[in-house]
Write a protein that holds these residues in place. Structure first.
Motif, PDB file in Angstrom:
ATOM      1  N   ARG A  30       0.830  -1.198   0.000  1.00 40.99           N
ATOM      2  CA  ARG A  30       0.000   0.000   0.000  1.00 40.99           C
ATOM      3  C   ARG A  30       0.868   1.253   0.000  1.00 40.99           C
ATOM      4  NH1 ARG A  30      -3.247  -3.097   3.575  1.00 40.99           N
ATOM      5  NH2 ARG A  30      -2.329  -2.079   5.401  1.00 40.99           N
ATOM      6  N   ALA A  31       1.959   1.221   0.758  1.00 43.73           N
ATOM      7  CA  ALA A  31       2.864   2.364   0.811  1.00 43.73           C
ATOM      8  C   ALA A  31       3.518   2.591  -0.549  1.00 43.73           C
ATOM      9  CB  ALA A  31       3.927   2.139   1.877  1.00 43.73           C
ATOM     10  N   LYS A  34       0.954   4.052  -2.916  1.00 48.29           N
ATOM     11  CA  LYS A  34       0.722   5.461  -2.613  1.00 48.29           C
ATOM     12  C   LYS A  34       1.871   6.313  -3.135  1.00 48.29           C
ATOM     13  CE  LYS A  34      -0.133   8.657   1.216  1.00 48.29           C
ATOM     14  NZ  LYS A  34      -0.269   8.799   2.697  1.00 48.29           N
ATOM     15  N   GLN A  35       3.101   5.835  -2.951  1.00 48.04           N
ATOM     16  CA  GLN A  35       4.260   6.571  -3.428  1.00 48.04           C
ATOM     17  C   GLN A  35       4.249   6.676  -4.949  1.00 48.04           C
ATOM     18  OE1 GLN A  35       8.030   4.897  -2.314  1.00 48.04           O
ATOM     19  NE2 GLN A  35       9.209   6.629  -3.035  1.00 48.04           N
ATOM     20  N   ARG A  37       1.637   6.629  -6.897  1.00 50.11           N
ATOM     21  CA  ARG A  37       0.581   7.568  -7.279  1.00 50.11           C
ATOM     22  C   ARG A  37       1.051   9.015  -7.111  1.00 50.11           C
ATOM     23  NH1 ARG A  37      -5.042   7.908  -7.768  1.00 50.11           N
ATOM     24  NH2 ARG A  37      -5.894   9.913  -7.087  1.00 50.11           N
ATOM     25  N   GLU A  38       1.716   9.288  -6.002  1.00 53.94           N
ATOM     26  CA  GLU A  38       2.208  10.645  -5.756  1.00 53.94           C
ATOM     27  C   GLU A  38       3.255  11.046  -6.788  1.00 53.94           C
ATOM     28  OE1 GLU A  38       3.534  10.446  -1.737  1.00 53.94           O
ATOM     29  OE2 GLU A  38       1.517  10.678  -0.878  1.00 53.94           O
ATOM     30  N   HIS A  74      -3.316   3.066 -11.909  1.00 55.10           N
ATOM     31  CA  HIS A  74      -3.814   4.181 -11.101  1.00 55.10           C
ATOM     32  C   HIS A  74      -4.773   5.073 -11.891  1.00 55.10           C
ATOM     33  CE1 HIS A  74      -1.283   3.708  -7.507  1.00 55.10           C
ATOM     34  NE2 HIS A  74      -0.332   3.300  -8.325  1.00 55.10           N
ATOM     35  N   SER A  88      -6.048  17.595  -7.413  1.00 53.97           N
ATOM     36  CA  SER A  88      -4.948  17.813  -6.489  1.00 53.97           C
ATOM     37  C   SER A  88      -4.582  19.297  -6.426  1.00 53.97           C
ATOM     38  CB  SER A  88      -3.728  16.992  -6.929  1.00 53.97           C
ATOM     39  OG  SER A  88      -2.625  17.230  -6.086  1.00 53.97           O
TER      40      SER A  88
END
Length: 213
Positions: A30-31, A34-35, A37-38, A74, A88
């Motif tokens: 998950r981390a 998330k990274q 995606r960012e 994503h 965003s």
């Protein structure tokens, strides 16, 4: 009997260890997701701003340091990616507007915020193209983000109006129309890179918004 009990305890311990490992691996995945995606959003924001909406999706993936498959997991389309970048951006603007809501000088807070949005629109190719083509098709699930932005923006405007810094017959919708009109006027005259002309027009727009006795 003791051996059987020990065996059962060992089995339970193994199951707990496996469960813990699975949970840790899931958190790690998950981390990582998330990274990724960012990274994609950051790269897309810069790429869209510099090259506009026609930039290949593969180039954005390369700039983000991820594979094209990861990007598509994503964001299934370029339109979905651009919408996410826009959302965003709106969230960042909302946060900034809220931080200015208690500024000691409501007029300065409003005009600084207004000017920053206009300047973003002038320097961001994708925003200009989206305003020109009407490409902002925000899904209903994201309307709350847009409403939060309008609410925070309206708070700055109302405080500035109450402080007699901005004329009273202006609302947030008028400000959006002014932004689009200004950007289109610059584009149509073919001098989108003329920063001096841009600042002159921005100054004219700001003076038109100021409160007059």
């Amino acid at each position: 009997m003791q051996k059987k009990e020990n065996s059962m305890n060992q089995s339970a311990n193994n199951q707990q260890t496996n469960a813990d490992n699975f949970a840790n691996n899931s958190k790690s995945l998950r981390a990582d997701a998330k990274q990724n995606r960012e990274q994609i959003l950051e790269a897309a924001h810069k790429s869209f701003a510099q090259k506009g909406l026609s930039i290949p999706i593969s180039e954005i993936a390369s700039q983000a340091g991820v594979g094209i498959g990861t990007l598509y997991r994503h964001f299934p389309t370029k339109e979905a990616l651009f919408e996410a970048v826009n959302i965003s951006y709106k969230q960042q603007l909302t946060k900034k507007a809220k931080s200015l809501a208690t500024h000691a000088d409501p007029g300065k807070a409003f005009f600084d915020f207004f000017s920053s949005i206009i300047k973003d629109g002038f320097t961001n190719r994708a925003l200009k193209e989206a305003f020109k083509s009407g490409a902002f098709n925000t899904r209903a699930a994201n309307f709350g983000v847009i409403q939060d932005f309008h609410s925070a923006y309206a708070t700055l405007l109302i405080r500035a109006q109450q402080a007699k810094a901005v004329r009273e017959d202006i609302d947030v919708q008028d400000l959006g129309t002014l932004l689009i009109g200004l950007l289109r006027a610059i584009e149509q005259q073919g001098d989108a890179t003329d920063i001096n002309r841009f600042h002159r027009l921005l100054s004219i727009a700001i003076e038109g918004l100021r409160y007059k006795d």
